[in-house]
Design an enzyme around this catalytic site. Structure first.
Site, PDB file in Angstrom:
ATOM      1  N   ASP A  76       0.836  -1.203   0.000  1.00 20.74           N
ATOM      2  CA  ASP A  76       0.000   0.000   0.000  1.00 20.74           C
ATOM      3  C   ASP A  76       0.867   1.249   0.000  1.00 20.74           C
ATOM      4  OD1 ASP A  76       0.779  -0.625   2.705  1.00 20.74           O
ATOM      5  OD2 ASP A  76      -0.695   0.824   3.430  1.00 20.74           O
ATOM      6  N   GLU A 128       0.010  -0.841   5.860  1.00 24.67           N
ATOM      7  CA  GLU A 128       1.090  -0.308   6.689  1.00 24.67           C
ATOM      8  C   GLU A 128       0.969   1.201   6.887  1.00 24.67           C
ATOM      9  OE1 GLU A 128       4.918   1.466   7.759  1.00 24.67           O
ATOM     10  OE2 GLU A 128       3.794   1.772   5.909  1.00 24.67           O
TER      11      GLU A 128
END
Length: 454
Positions: free
Chosen positions: A92, A154
């Site tokens: 991400d 994250e």
């Protein structure tokens, strides 16, 4: 047959395909966070899973309750008697921000002057491709066992901030490579061996039942904001050093930025001095920092002629890697409670804490990583630290304390992560791939000797 001696040439020959993979992955706007579309996250997940499956790993999904993006978990069994290495990173990214500040569209990756530009190229899709490339270099049969963990949240509060201790067997390994960092500067192979901890402290001052007209009452009525300013000023010496007793600080013995590099990276005006005394590493890595991250006050564009009845501030405390964050937080709380600006007491509240991390430097994985870095870059490897916290590292350490933890990656301090024109240098990416591939071999070779010592 592939051997360690053929790895440099093999990795170089693989680079065009790896760059193509990185471009494909970067083109997916896999932004995580409130309001972000789920489809790109799942598209990035599927691409990463496919890359790992194609290299011969057994791939599965880990789904954690309350989390949207599935975690890719890939496994390659260890050869008989060999150690197992866990490699972690994330797919991400943060939002692109103001796209007018980019020289090229953030999700249309473009090569320029030996670099690939695009959101997520450095943080951390280059590290995804770096892991895949290291496995390809061994034709999917590295001389160690491998567990690859690639998550998709994250950037917005990783599920691994707390999850690993709940399922330690999932993360069981002899060494862990957290590929979410990089080199202090291009061309300098660097291993990150420490991270500062973090603690939050909130401060509140009340002096009046309500705000009062400054013309009628100013000069005698106690202004809460003025008291808060004096209270916050007590946290630092005139030099800028933190003035709170009980906060650990030591000189940093590894590499660090030059003052000129730090000024450039932090974009500090030439006529503005740096804060603090002593080595730069001790100020940003192995010593404390206290930052006012929130302060309630009317904006200067809309001032109010009133003596303030109430003031509130939020502080972020960065803590020496080896000091318990709660201990440092308690020291700050005690210092603030002892102050009496104009005779006024403050209400001080302790918030969240997160411990820092100091890696061991004497195990076989550490030795293998340093040797691999040196060979891949053909330069003396350096040790650095991180000023920010990575809660994942502590969670993994709590889950599997006996595993050596190694923080390294494909990026560098000039990569503009979380900023416009993020980029990864393709030469650095190649060397990061080679480092991991060499590390597998060097670590496996050291393992029988470690076993003999048990």
């Amino acid at each position: 047959m592939n051997t360690a001696s053929t790895l440099p040439a093999r990795v170089r020959a693989m680079m065009p395909a790896l760059v193509a993979d990185l471009k494909e992955l970067t083109a997916i706007p896999s932004v995580s966070g409130p309001g972000a579309a789920a489809e790109p996250l799942f598209a990035a997940h599927d691409l990463v899973a496919g890359m790992l499956r194609d290299v011969g790993a057994e791939v599965s999904d880990l789904r954690i309750e309350g989390k949207t993006a599935p975690v890719v978990v890939a496994r390659i069994p260890a050869p008989e008697g060999a150690p197992t290495v866990l490699l972690y990173t994330h797919y991400d990214v943060v939002p692109a921000g103001d796209e007018s500040l980019w020289d090229s569209p953030p999700f249309e990756p473009v090569e320029r002057d030996g670099a690939l530009y695009g959101r997520g190229t450095a943080d951390s899709k280059a590290n995804v491709v770096g892991i895949v490339g290291a496995l390809r270099a061994w034709d999917g049969r590295p001389p160690v066992g491998v567990v690859v963990v690639v998550e998709g949240q994250e950037e917005v509060g990783s599920p691994f901030d707390t999850y690993p201790p709940e399922a330690p067997d999932l993360f069981r390994a002899d060494a862990m490579v957290i590929a979410d960092v990089g080199s202090v500067r291009p061309g300098t192979p660097t291993l990150t061996v420490a991270l500062r901890g973090s603690a939050q402290v909130d401060v509140e001052i009340r002096t009046l039942a309500g705000d009062k007209h400054s013309g009628q009452y100013g000069g005698a009525a106690p202004d809460a904001r003025l008291a808060m300013i004096h209270l916050l000023a007590s946290l630092h010496e005139p030099s800028g050093d933190v003035a709170v007793p009980g906060l650990r600080r030591e000189e940093w013995s590894g590499t660090t930025y030059t003052d000129a590099e730090f000024r450039e990276l932090a974009e500090i005006a030439d006529d503005v001095p740096l804060l603090g005394t002593g080595g730069l590493g001790s100020r940003i890595w192995s010593g404390p920092a206290i930052t006012v991250v929130g302060l309630d006050a009317p904006p200067s564009a809309a001032p109010i002629n009133a003596v303030a009845a109430h003031a509130r501030a939020s502080l972020n405390v960065r803590v020496h890697p080896a000091q318990a964050a709660a201990e440092a937080q308690a020291a700050v709380v005690a210092h603030l409670q002892a102050q009496r600006p104009f005779g006024i007491a403050a209400t001080v509240t302790a918030g969240e804490v997160g411990n820092g991390f100091a890696a061991g430097r004497e195990g076989p994985a550490f030795d293998a990583a340093m040797a691999a870095l040196g060979r891949a870059w053909d330069a003396e490897p350096q040790l650095m630290a991180g000023g920010g916290s990575i809660p994942l590292v502590m969670a993994l350490h709590e889950a599997v304390p006996e595993a050596e933890k190694l923080l390294l990656g494909a990026t560098d301090s000039y990569a503009n992560i979380h900023a416009p024109n993020e980029r990864v240098l393709l030469d650095e990416l190649e060397r990061a791939v080679l480092t991991k591939a060499l590390f597998f071999d060097l670590y496996a070779a050291s393992w029988p000797r470690r076993g003999d010592q048990r």
